[in-house]
Design a protein around this motif. Structure first.
Motif, PDB file in Angstrom:
ATOM      1  N   ASP A  26       0.819  -1.223   0.085  1.00  0.00           N
ATOM      2  CA  ASP A  26       0.130   0.054  -0.081  1.00  0.00           C
ATOM      3  C   ASP A  26       0.850   1.251  -0.032  1.00  0.00           C
ATOM      4  OD1 ASP A  26      -2.071  -1.573   0.144  1.00  0.00           O
ATOM      5  OD2 ASP A  26      -2.435  -1.493   1.977  1.00  0.00           O
ATOM      6  N   ARG A  27       2.013   1.270   0.471  1.00  0.00           N
ATOM      7  CA  ARG A  27       2.914   2.370   0.567  1.00  0.00           C
ATOM      8  C   ARG A  27       3.941   2.629  -0.518  1.00  0.00           C
ATOM      9  NH1 ARG A  27       5.675   2.541   5.170  1.00  0.00           N
ATOM     10  NH2 ARG A  27       5.858   4.965   5.168  1.00  0.00           N
ATOM     11  N   VAL A  31       5.753   3.323  -9.885  1.00  0.00           N
ATOM     12  CA  VAL A  31       7.116   3.372 -10.307  1.00  0.00           C
ATOM     13  C   VAL A  31       8.013   4.046  -9.136  1.00  0.00           C
ATOM     14  CG1 VAL A  31       9.016   3.784 -12.031  1.00  0.00           C
ATOM     15  CG2 VAL A  31       6.609   3.364 -12.618  1.00  0.00           C
ATOM     16  N   HIS A  32       8.282   3.393  -8.023  1.00  0.00           N
ATOM     17  CA  HIS A  32       8.793   3.910  -6.894  1.00  0.00           C
ATOM     18  C   HIS A  32      10.176   4.518  -7.052  1.00  0.00           C
ATOM     19  CE1 HIS A  32       7.863   4.389  -2.439  1.00  0.00           C
ATOM     20  NE2 HIS A  32       9.112   4.571  -2.461  1.00  0.00           N
ATOM     21  N   VAL A  33      11.084   3.528  -7.549  1.00  0.00           N
ATOM     22  CA  VAL A  33      12.603   3.987  -7.586  1.00  0.00           C
ATOM     23  C   VAL A  33      13.041   3.651  -8.873  1.00  0.00           C
ATOM     24  CG1 VAL A  33      13.058   3.833  -5.056  1.00  0.00           C
ATOM     25  CG2 VAL A  33      13.415   1.859  -6.299  1.00  0.00           C
ATOM     26  N   ILE A  74      18.253  -0.653   0.169  1.00  0.00           N
ATOM     27  CA  ILE A  74      17.031   0.371  -0.253  1.00  0.00           C
ATOM     28  C   ILE A  74      15.838  -0.119   0.237  1.00  0.00           C
ATOM     29  CG2 ILE A  74      16.090   1.559  -2.147  1.00  0.00           C
ATOM     30  CD1 ILE A  74      18.667   0.686  -3.748  1.00  0.00           C
ATOM     31  N   THR A  75      15.119   0.851   1.191  1.00  0.00           N
ATOM     32  CA  THR A  75      13.792   0.325   1.600  1.00  0.00           C
ATOM     33  C   THR A  75      12.809   1.379   1.263  1.00  0.00           C
ATOM     34  OG1 THR A  75      14.484   1.392   3.569  1.00  0.00           O
ATOM     35  CG2 THR A  75      14.819  -0.869   3.641  1.00  0.00           C
ATOM     36  N   PHE A  76      11.577   1.060   1.107  1.00  0.00           N
ATOM     37  CA  PHE A  76      10.398   1.752   0.762  1.00  0.00           C
ATOM     38  C   PHE A  76       9.184   0.911   1.055  1.00  0.00           C
ATOM     39  CE2 PHE A  76      11.883   0.288  -3.127  1.00  0.00           C
ATOM     40  CZ  PHE A  76      11.052  -0.199  -3.630  1.00  0.00           C
ATOM     41  N   GLY A  77       8.123   1.584   2.036  1.00  0.00           N
ATOM     42  CA  GLY A  77       7.023   0.789   1.948  1.00  0.00           C
ATOM     43  C   GLY A  77       7.573  -0.686   3.044  1.00  0.00           C
TER      44      GLY A  77
END
Length: 229
Positions: A26-27, A31-33, A74-77
């Motif tokens: 959901d977070r 296209v995040h990175v 590398i972190t996201f969500g």
């Protein structure tokens, strides 16, 4: 595991089917990175994501490319990516030493330099444009004592035992000019000489990297830190 070719397409990660690597969350933005090779360096950018991205626990500024290396996280969500980077110079085998061997060799040469009062030179080099032919020309232009290696962030390093500052600077400048004459290629360099008695390889590496950064900023062929004679 997904490969990113040194001169190939960008790799994107996000929840969209258009992304090279699709992940759920959901977070996570569509296209995040983006990860891409540029002039021998692997770069990360956050594509103005809603919830942001962290590199080794530190926030990444959206839209700003930052260099990454093997072992970075590398972190996201709820996503965590651990990078395992195969060097773009790996195909050249023993002719281009990996960074770990550069660091070891530099440490050894610093001890010899201090013990026997011999000069030592270190140059960092950035190739802009196609890298294969310029790299071959650099290898061909090395003196017998000089060592070509990765510098840990995708650029190249030339370690020159027993190299007097003025002579080393002249050699590197001439070598860069010669290689930069190739079509669609430009080269920049930063040189450093350790002061007498120096024993910390990290200090010398940092000085050479700072010199290269100054050369790139000012678009000068070569920037020099340290003695001039």
């Amino acid at each position: 595991m997904v490969d990113i070719e040194p001169d190939g397409a960008d790799l994107t990660v996000g929840r969209s089917a258009r992304a090279t690597v699709t992940v759920r969350g959901d977070r996570v933005s569509r296209v995040h990175v983006t990860l891409r090779w540029s002039h021998g360096r692997l770069l990360l950018s956050d594509n103005q994501s809603t919830n942001g991205t962290a590199l080794n626990g530190r926030p990444v500024e959206p839209g700003v490319e930052v260099p990454v290396a093997s072992g970075d996280e590398i972190t996201f969500g709820d996503v965590a990516l651990l990078l395992g980077v195969t060097s773009p110079w790996a195909a050249y085998g023993p002719r281009v030493l990996p960074y770990c061997l550069l660091w070891r060799r530099l440490s050894q040469e610093l001890v010899r330099s201090r013990r026997y009062h011999r000069p030592l030179g270190l140059a960092m080099i950035r190739i802009e444009g196609p890298v294969a032919l310029p790299l071959e020309r650099l290898i061909e232009g090395l003196d017998s004592l000089e060592v070509l290696a990765e510098n840990g962030r995708g650029d190249l390093a030339i370690l020159a035992p027993e190299a007097a500052p003025a002579a080393f600077r002249e050699r590197i400048c001439s070598l860069l000019d010669t290689v930069a004459a190739l079509p669609d290629v430009d080269l920049f360099g930063g040189c450093a000489h350790p002061p007498g008695g120096a024993v910390d390889p990290n200090m010398i590496l940092q000085e050479a990297r700072q010199a290269l950064a100054a050369a790139l900023r000012d678009r000068r062929r070569l920037v020099w830190f340290g003695p001039t004679t």
